[in-house]
Design a protein around this motif. Structure first.
Motif, mmCIF file in Angstrom:
data_model
loop_
_atom_site.group_PDB
_atom_site.id
_atom_site.type_symbol
_atom_site.label_atom_id
_atom_site.label_comp_id
_atom_site.label_asym_id
_atom_site.label_seq_id
_atom_site.Cartn_x
_atom_site.Cartn_y
_atom_site.Cartn_z
ATOM 1 N N ALA A 1 43.236 -44.679 20.142
ATOM 2 C CA ALA A 1 43.657 -45.113 18.804
ATOM 3 C C ALA A 1 44.469 -44.025 18.117
ATOM 4 C CB ALA A 1 42.442 -45.488 17.959
ATOM 5 N N ALA A 2 44.058 -42.762 18.297
ATOM 6 C CA ALA A 2 44.778 -41.651 17.679
ATOM 7 C C ALA A 2 46.186 -41.516 18.248
ATOM 8 C CB ALA A 2 43.996 -40.351 17.877
ATOM 9 N N VAL A 3 46.328 -41.709 19.553
ATOM 10 C CA VAL A 3 47.653 -41.623 20.182
ATOM 11 C C VAL A 3 48.550 -42.749 19.680
ATOM 12 C CG1 VAL A 3 48.923 -41.589 22.355
ATOM 13 C CG2 VAL A 3 46.665 -40.543 22.234
ATOM 14 N N ILE A 4 48.005 -43.965 19.584
ATOM 15 C CA ILE A 4 48.778 -45.109 19.091
ATOM 16 C C ILE A 4 49.202 -44.871 17.646
ATOM 17 C CG2 ILE A 4 48.671 -47.565 18.511
ATOM 18 C CD1 ILE A 4 46.825 -47.929 20.929
ATOM 19 N N THR A 5 48.294 -44.346 16.824
ATOM 20 C CA THR A 5 48.622 -44.064 15.428
ATOM 21 C C THR A 5 49.731 -43.022 15.330
ATOM 22 O OG1 THR A 5 46.353 -44.578 14.725
ATOM 23 C CG2 THR A 5 47.694 -43.247 13.231
ATOM 24 N N ARG A 6 49.674 -42.039 16.185
ATOM 25 C CA ARG A 6 50.661 -40.956 16.151
ATOM 26 C C ARG A 6 52.060 -41.447 16.517
ATOM 27 N NH1 ARG A 6 47.895 -37.703 18.884
ATOM 28 N NH2 ARG A 6 48.852 -37.722 20.950
ATOM 29 N N HIS A 7 52.145 -42.371 17.460
ATOM 30 C CA HIS A 7 53.447 -42.793 17.956
ATOM 31 C C HIS A 7 53.870 -44.174 17.462
ATOM 32 C CE1 HIS A 7 54.074 -39.418 20.675
ATOM 33 N NE2 HIS A 7 52.804 -39.521 21.027
ATOM 34 N N GLY A 8 52.942 -44.919 16.852
ATOM 35 C CA GLY A 8 53.289 -46.251 16.383
ATOM 36 C C GLY A 8 54.236 -46.209 15.199
ATOM 37 N N GLY A 9 55.066 -47.225 15.073
ATOM 38 C CA GLY A 9 56.011 -47.296 13.973
ATOM 39 C C GLY A 9 55.544 -48.262 12.913
ATOM 40 N N ASP A 10 56.461 -49.094 12.446
ATOM 41 C CA ASP A 10 56.171 -50.068 11.401
ATOM 42 C C ASP A 10 55.690 -51.362 12.046
ATOM 43 O OD1 ASP A 10 55.999 -51.463 9.070
ATOM 44 O OD2 ASP A 10 58.151 -51.787 8.857
ATOM 45 N N ARG B 1 46.364 -42.622 29.403
ATOM 46 C CA ARG B 1 47.364 -41.771 30.060
ATOM 47 C C ARG B 1 48.751 -42.393 29.985
ATOM 48 N NH1 ARG B 1 46.190 -41.981 35.133
ATOM 49 N NH2 ARG B 1 44.131 -42.965 35.099
ATOM 50 N N TRP B 2 48.804 -43.723 30.069
ATOM 51 C CA TRP B 2 50.076 -44.452 29.975
ATOM 52 C C TRP B 2 50.715 -44.268 28.595
ATOM 53 C CZ3 TRP B 2 50.707 -49.777 27.859
ATOM 54 C CH2 TRP B 2 51.941 -50.348 28.195
ATOM 55 N N VAL B 3 49.905 -44.382 27.534
ATOM 56 C CA VAL B 3 50.433 -44.219 26.176
ATOM 57 C C VAL B 3 50.728 -42.753 25.871
ATOM 58 C CG1 VAL B 3 49.974 -44.577 23.711
ATOM 59 C CG2 VAL B 3 49.251 -46.305 25.373
ATOM 60 N N ARG B 4 49.906 -41.833 26.404
ATOM 61 C CA ARG B 4 50.112 -40.409 26.136
ATOM 62 C C ARG B 4 51.374 -39.859 26.790
ATOM 63 N NH1 ARG B 4 45.022 -36.608 26.806
ATOM 64 N NH2 ARG B 4 46.645 -35.164 26.103
ATOM 65 N N LEU B 5 52.020 -40.650 27.631
ATOM 66 C CA LEU B 5 53.327 -40.235 28.149
ATOM 67 C C LEU B 5 54.318 -40.005 27.013
ATOM 68 C CD1 LEU B 5 53.774 -42.556 31.265
ATOM 69 C CD2 LEU B 5 53.567 -40.063 31.276
ATOM 70 N N LEU B 6 54.060 -40.641 25.866
ATOM 71 C CA LEU B 6 54.944 -40.442 24.721
ATOM 72 C C LEU B 6 54.869 -39.011 24.194
ATOM 73 C CD1 LEU B 6 54.213 -43.826 22.909
ATOM 74 C CD2 LEU B 6 56.274 -43.234 24.212
ATOM 75 N N ASP B 7 53.787 -38.308 24.519
ATOM 76 C CA ASP B 7 53.674 -36.896 24.131
ATOM 77 C C ASP B 7 54.545 -36.002 25.007
ATOM 78 O OD1 ASP B 7 51.850 -37.385 22.083
ATOM 79 O OD2 ASP B 7 50.118 -37.206 23.414
ATOM 80 N N THR B 8 54.834 -36.466 26.219
ATOM 81 C CA THR B 8 55.644 -35.680 27.165
ATOM 82 C C THR B 8 56.739 -36.581 27.737
ATOM 83 O OG1 THR B 8 54.063 -36.233 28.934
ATOM 84 C CG2 THR B 8 53.734 -34.133 27.768
ATOM 85 N N PRO B 9 57.779 -36.847 26.964
ATOM 86 C CA PRO B 9 58.829 -37.792 27.387
ATOM 87 C C PRO B 9 59.450 -37.454 28.737
ATOM 88 C CG PRO B 9 59.111 -37.173 25.083
ATOM 89 C CD PRO B 9 58.048 -36.264 25.636
ATOM 90 N N GLN B 10 59.434 -36.176 29.105
ATOM 91 C CA GLN B 10 60.031 -35.798 30.390
ATOM 92 C C GLN B 10 59.252 -36.364 31.577
ATOM 93 O OE1 GLN B 10 58.538 -33.804 28.249
ATOM 94 N NE2 GLN B 10 57.154 -32.356 29.282
#
Length: 312
Positions: free
Chosen positions: A6-15, A152-161
């Motif tokens: 939930a924290a990862v989604i909140t961090r990267h989620g938009g509108d 792990r799939w969503v946390r890829l947004l923390d490491t775009p590379q």
């Protein structure tokens, strides 16, 4: 584990709804929604991490909440009410090709259209499919293994590379884990190209592309390569409504969107979405939403203005 996701989604989620840099990934972050929303579901897997939502499609209704995964296997117009807030969800759009690739990797001898064997199963390595595969929306609990893979799939947004190298692998792992749940039979059936479920998906997509045109059941049945009786029976089993009611829902959803987005009259919108009679449009709109188009639009705009002025 759900709190971390939930924290990862909140961090990267938009509108509200936001597509991400990860292929086929969408994040849903809602904190305040007062009115039911008209949504057009696509074939997808929804991993509900926080909150709950009830959905209505024709005569069918269901509720999904935190810790559940929801599978929708066809295009489907629904009315959704978010019961518990905040709401956090990760969405994986279904890709039939990737799913078929996974199934063939698990069983290279698997026939894409397996013939029944004497005991009634579809293939010695797979459990029997439930009926014609027209189960519509299906839910199952998110196991720790599924939650870990989705995180792990969503946390890829923390490491775009890492997205290019790992996104496909994580997606395959998620699908693999889901094959062992109650969603497995529907996922397997999704890869079949000439089944009642596949034909209904074709019919639903065809209606979506032409919802503003005058359509007949005979035309839709011909597109799906089914008799009208078989189309009606299977379509209602999958969507909770008849093909023409499905078309009407699409028309009214688009009309609602146009009324909110444009400075236009109800009569103009009625014509745009395919109604010959403005009177019939007003009657069906009121029956669906409880108010005439003008009043309903004014109320929705007031709510949206209030939500923007006083955010949660």
């Amino acid at each position: 584990m759900l709190e971390e996701l939930a924290a990862v989604i909140t961090r990267h989620g938009g509108d509200m709804w936001s597509d991400t840099a990860v292929p086929r990934q969408r994040l849903v972050t809602l904190d305040k929604v007062e009115a039911p929303l008209d949504l057009l579901y696509e074939p997808m897997l929804c991993f509900i991490v926080q909150g709950s939502k009830s959905s209505v499609a024709g005569e069918r209704s269901w509720t999904t909440g935190s810790g559940e995964v929801f599978l929708n296997s066809l295009v489907l117009p629904v009315t959704a009410t978010f019961e518990e807030m905040p709401y956090r969800c990760a969405v994986l759009r279904l890709d039939g090709g990737r799913l078929a690739e996974l199934l063939l990797e698990l069983d290279p001898e698997l026939d894409p259209e397996p013939e029944p064997v004497p005991d009634g199963t579809k293939h010695p390595a797979l459990p029997a499919l439930p009926g014609p595969g027209l189960t519509g929306p299906v839910t199952a609990p998110m196991t720790p293994e599924i939650t870990d893979a989705v995180t792990r799939w969503v946390r890829l947004l923390d490491t775009p590379q890492d997205i290019r190298a790992l996104a496909g692998r994580f997606e395959m792992e998620i699908l693999y884990r889901l094959l062992g749940t109650a969603l497995g039979p529907t996922l397997r059936h999704y890869t079949l190209t000439d089944s009642p479920a596949a034909r209904i998906r074709t019919a639903a997509r065809w209606i979506c592309a032409r919802f503003a045109e005058p359509l007949t059941v005979e035309e839709i049945a011909a597109t799906a390569h089914m008799s009208t009786a078989s189309l009606h029976r299977n379509f209602k089993a999958a969507t909770g409504m008849s093909p023409l009611r499905f078309q009407k829902h699409l028309r009214l959803q688009e009309a609602r969107r146009l009324l909110l987005a444009d400075d236009t009259t109800a009569a103009q919108v009625a014509e745009k979405v395919g109604y010959v009679s403005a009177t019939q449009f007003n009657r069906e709109y009121r029956r669906t939403y409880g108010l005439p188009p003008g009043q309903h639009t004014a109320r929705l705009r007031d709510r949206l203005t209030d939500a923007a002025t006083h955010p949660a």
